[in-house]
Design an enzyme around this catalytic site. Structure first.
Site, PDB file in Angstrom:
ATOM      1  N   VAL A  11       0.814  -1.219   0.000  1.00  0.00           N
ATOM      2  CA  VAL A  11       0.000   0.000   0.000  1.00  0.00           C
ATOM      3  C   VAL A  11       0.851   1.274   0.000  1.00  0.00           C
ATOM      4  O   VAL A  11       0.636   2.180  -0.809  1.00  0.00           O
ATOM      5  CB  VAL A  11      -0.968   0.003   1.201  1.00  0.00           C
ATOM      6  CG1 VAL A  11      -1.707   1.334   1.277  1.00  0.00           C
ATOM      7  CG2 VAL A  11      -1.970  -1.126   1.067  1.00  0.00           C
ATOM      8  N   MET A  12       1.845   1.341   0.893  1.00  0.00           N
ATOM      9  CA  MET A  12       2.656   2.558   0.985  1.00  0.00           C
ATOM     10  C   MET A  12       3.459   2.791  -0.292  1.00  0.00           C
ATOM     11  O   MET A  12       3.474   3.898  -0.847  1.00  0.00           O
ATOM     12  CB  MET A  12       3.603   2.479   2.183  1.00  0.00           C
ATOM     13  CG  MET A  12       2.942   2.694   3.526  1.00  0.00           C
ATOM     14  SD  MET A  12       2.289   4.371   3.746  1.00  0.00           S
ATOM     15  CE  MET A  12       3.817   5.305   3.852  1.00  0.00           C
ATOM     16  N   GLY A  13       4.156   1.761  -0.768  1.00  0.00           N
ATOM     17  CA  GLY A  13       4.970   1.916  -1.970  1.00  0.00           C
ATOM     18  C   GLY A  13       4.136   2.257  -3.187  1.00  0.00           C
ATOM     19  O   GLY A  13       4.496   3.134  -3.986  1.00  0.00           O
ATOM     20  N   ALA A  73      11.474  -2.870   7.437  1.00  0.00           N
ATOM     21  CA  ALA A  73      12.802  -2.543   7.954  1.00  0.00           C
ATOM     22  C   ALA A  73      13.539  -3.804   8.388  1.00  0.00           C
ATOM     23  O   ALA A  73      12.949  -4.870   8.571  1.00  0.00           O
ATOM     24  CB  ALA A  73      12.670  -1.582   9.128  1.00  0.00           C
ATOM     25  N   SER A 125       5.876   9.890   7.065  1.00  0.00           N
ATOM     26  CA  SER A 125       4.742   9.856   7.979  1.00  0.00           C
ATOM     27  C   SER A 125       3.478  10.291   7.255  1.00  0.00           C
ATOM     28  O   SER A 125       3.509  11.174   6.402  1.00  0.00           O
ATOM     29  CB  SER A 125       4.989  10.763   9.182  1.00  0.00           C
ATOM     30  OG  SER A 125       3.870  10.732  10.061  1.00  0.00           O
ATOM     31  N   LYS A 180      12.422  10.784  12.395  1.00  0.00           N
ATOM     32  CA  LYS A 180      11.173  10.018  12.301  1.00  0.00           C
ATOM     33  C   LYS A 180      10.927   9.242  13.595  1.00  0.00           C
ATOM     34  O   LYS A 180       9.783   9.123  14.054  1.00  0.00           O
ATOM     35  CB  LYS A 180      11.232   9.058  11.111  1.00  0.00           C
ATOM     36  CG  LYS A 180       9.996   8.159  10.960  1.00  0.00           C
ATOM     37  CD  LYS A 180       8.704   8.965  10.863  1.00  0.00           C
ATOM     38  CE  LYS A 180       7.535   8.168  10.277  1.00  0.00           C
ATOM     39  NZ  LYS A 180       7.246   6.902  10.918  1.00  0.00           N
ATOM     40  N   HIS A 183       9.590  11.687  15.991  1.00  0.00           N
ATOM     41  CA  HIS A 183       8.194  11.941  15.605  1.00  0.00           C
ATOM     42  C   HIS A 183       7.285  10.863  16.186  1.00  0.00           C
ATOM     43  O   HIS A 183       6.247  11.160  16.797  1.00  0.00           O
ATOM     44  CB  HIS A 183       8.078  11.970  14.078  1.00  0.00           C
ATOM     45  CG  HIS A 183       6.672  11.881  13.559  1.00  0.00           C
ATOM     46  ND1 HIS A 183       5.964  10.697  13.538  1.00  0.00           N
ATOM     47  CD2 HIS A 183       5.840  12.818  13.040  1.00  0.00           C
ATOM     48  CE1 HIS A 183       4.757  10.907  13.051  1.00  0.00           C
ATOM     49  NE2 HIS A 183       4.664  12.196  12.737  1.00  0.00           N
ATOM     50  N   ASN A 184       7.680   9.601  16.025  1.00  0.00           N
ATOM     51  CA  ASN A 184       6.839   8.504  16.490  1.00  0.00           C
ATOM     52  C   ASN A 184       6.744   8.472  18.008  1.00  0.00           C
ATOM     53  O   ASN A 184       5.691   8.148  18.571  1.00  0.00           O
ATOM     54  CB  ASN A 184       7.358   7.173  15.960  1.00  0.00           C
ATOM     55  CG  ASN A 184       7.066   6.985  14.488  1.00  0.00           C
ATOM     56  OD1 ASN A 184       6.796   7.945  13.766  1.00  0.00           O
ATOM     57  ND2 ASN A 184       7.119   5.758  14.020  1.00  0.00           N
ATOM     58  N   GLU A 187       4.388  11.041  19.018  1.00  0.00           N
ATOM     59  CA  GLU A 187       3.065  10.502  18.684  1.00  0.00           C
ATOM     60  C   GLU A 187       2.558   9.594  19.810  1.00  0.00           C
ATOM     61  O   GLU A 187       1.397   9.698  20.237  1.00  0.00           O
ATOM     62  CB  GLU A 187       3.170   9.731  17.372  1.00  0.00           C
ATOM     63  CG  GLU A 187       1.906   9.085  16.876  1.00  0.00           C
ATOM     64  CD  GLU A 187       2.173   8.277  15.615  1.00  0.00           C
ATOM     65  OE1 GLU A 187       1.840   7.078  15.613  1.00  0.00           O
ATOM     66  OE2 GLU A 187       2.723   8.846  14.642  1.00  0.00           O
ATOM     67  N   LYS A 258       5.063  -0.949  17.523  1.00  0.00           N
ATOM     68  CA  LYS A 258       5.960  -1.541  16.525  1.00  0.00           C
ATOM     69  C   LYS A 258       7.435  -1.330  16.831  1.00  0.00           C
ATOM     70  O   LYS A 258       8.287  -1.876  16.145  1.00  0.00           O
ATOM     71  CB  LYS A 258       5.628  -0.972  15.142  1.00  0.00           C
ATOM     72  CG  LYS A 258       4.278  -1.435  14.604  1.00  0.00           C
ATOM     73  CD  LYS A 258       4.057  -0.973  13.177  1.00  0.00           C
ATOM     74  CE  LYS A 258       2.751  -1.521  12.621  1.00  0.00           C
ATOM     75  NZ  LYS A 258       2.506  -1.090  11.220  1.00  0.00           N
TER      76      LYS A 258
END
Length: 461
Positions: A11-13, A73, A125, A180, A183-184, A187, A258
């Site tokens: 989905v992301m790619g 990853a 993100s 990032k 950021h997480n 979050e 995660k």
């Protein structure tokens, strides 16, 4: 020849590839999972090319090749790099857009550099919707290589309210993935703060889901103008298709994770950064899975203060500010430790749209760090110092009330303790150091003269 290539078409790619295509750039896509390529092929035209082998993919790209790796990853990234290396030429550019650990990105940066390949570790993100319509992007690594891919990244990135793209060069090595990670972690902290405020609204204020949805929607137009306010209002009012209730009442109260929040906490311990709100948020997710659920439900019989809703809004605004402050404090300490030149206004601006922690407060953070201003802590800035003074009484009242009610507020309590500690000139750490010197001769510094001291606390008898 295509201008950009993407490996990994889940989905992301796929959505990132479509985003690139929708902005007028030609793109090739490849995945080792043939059904993903087949699904991608449904969009094929002269500017969007599905490929079915490593060689076909690499050979379809103009030089220097610009390749985004959008896969899980860890080992899969290393395996992909080793597969690509024999097929690439010096000067080609690889971008890892997954949630890689910054230590891995540091290593890969130098490994690829030794082969003449430019490597960029880029935080992404915004989820699948952001990937398609505009994510927040955090690229770090080779700055000259970044300049070559910047036109594409700036085109596909989310746009801040003033129209600027939410992407800019972060810094060297793995700094993009580090940002990032921060950021997480932020979050994690802000999401947990929302959940604690929700708990107070339902258990003390006695509000229904629809009541709370309206309250969060109102706050989104007020002091807590943020994506998380917006979606909290939506989550709370969603009706269930399986029961007459709202969905929220049938979601098991276990929060998953995660790893990026854990990584932030691990490096905070390494650096000595007091990110208490983020730490408590990580532990709260652990607690949600570890609790035996043997206790009784909270039933508040006391008075509901008339100013509770207003105080909760101020509490959430201040708690959010503390989560941001702790994140930027860790960035500052990491920059010193790892010798990275991080651009804090740009980082705040990168988060102003497209990402999960976007909020109007990020513009205030950008202003706080403007013109190269150095801050040990965000609350040294006048705007945030005034915010602290204005909202601290509300936070104190909320914590006092939840303590009486027996409602846990790990992150909100941590925010209060942080604010009452960070500028405190008389914390009781002198006793801790005295104890350490007593049992371990660890020595201590004095507050009235220079030098290192040890006291013979007791005499042998």
């Amino acid at each position: 020849m295509q201008q950009f290539g993407i490996i990994g078409l889940s989905v992301m790619g796929k959505n990132l590839a479509l985003n690139v295509h929708n902005h007028g750039f030609s793109v090739s896509g490849f995945s080792i999972d043939k059904p993903e390529v087949d699904a991608f092929a449904k969009y094929e035209d002269e500017k969007l090319k599905p490929t079915y082998s490593w060689e076909e993919f690499v050979n379809s790209l103009e030089k220097p090749r610009k390749i985004l790796i959008q896969i899980a990853a860890g080992k899969p990234v290393d395996q992909t790099l080793q597969t690509l290396l024999p097929l690439l030429d010096k000067g080609d550019i690889l971008i890892d857009g997954g949630n890689s650990n910054f230590h891995d990105t540091n290593r890969r940066y130098h490994e690829m550099e030794a082969h003449g390949i430019h490597f960029i570790g880029m935080g992404v993100s915004g989820g699948e919707e952001g990937a398609l319509n505009g994510p927040a992007l955090m690229p770090g690594g080779d700055e000259e290589a970044y300049k070559k891919v910047a036109p594409i990244l700036e085109a596909i990135a989310a746009k801040a309210p003033d129209g600027r793209p939410c992407v800019s060069y972060i810094g060297p090595e793995g700094s993009g993935h580090y940002v990032k990670m921060i950021h997480n972690g932020i979050e994690y902290g802000i999401m947990q703060e929302f959940s604690e405020v929700y708990d107070v609204l339902r258990k003390i204020a006695g509000k229904t889901n629809d009541d709370m949805s309206a309250i969060f929607a109102d706050w989104n137009q007020g002091l807590v103008h943020a994506y998380l306010s917006e979606i909290t209002a939506e989550v709370l009012k969603q009706k269930d298709k399986l029961t007459p209730d709202n969905v929220i009442d049938h979601i098991l109260n276990e929060a998953s994770y995660k790893g990026t929040g854990n990584w932030m906490l691990e490096d905070a311990i390494h650096l000595g950064t007091p990110i208490s709100v983020i730490a408590e948020a990580v532990l709260a997710r652990f607690m949600s899975k570890a609790t035996t659920r043997e206790g009784k439900e909270i039933s508040w019989k006391g008075e509901v203060p008339s100013d509770l809703i207003a105080n909760l809004e101020k509490t959430l605004q201040l708690g959010q500010a503390v989560a941001y402050a702790q994140g930027f404090q860790q960035l500052s300490m990491a920059a010193d430790a790892y010798k990275w030149d991080l651009r804090y206004p740009a980082i705040a601006q990168n988060w102003e749209a497209g990402c999960i922690i976007r909020s109007s407060m990020l513009k205030d953070i950008e202003n706080a760090y403007a013109d190269g201003k150095k801050l040990d802590n965000l609350f040294q800035d006048k705007y945030f110092n005034d915010l602290m003074k204005e909202n601290l009484p509300a936070l104190q009242k909320v914590i006092e009330l939840t303590t009486k009610a027996g409602i846990p507020t790990p992150t909100l309590s941590a925010a209060l303790n942080y604010l009452e500690s960070i500028f405190n000139p008389s914390l009781p750490a002198n006793l801790v150091q005295g104890q350490r010197d007593y049992f371990g001769a660890h020595t201590y510094l004095r507050n009235d003269r220079e030098g290192v001291y040890h006291t013979e606390w007791y005499e042998e008898k």
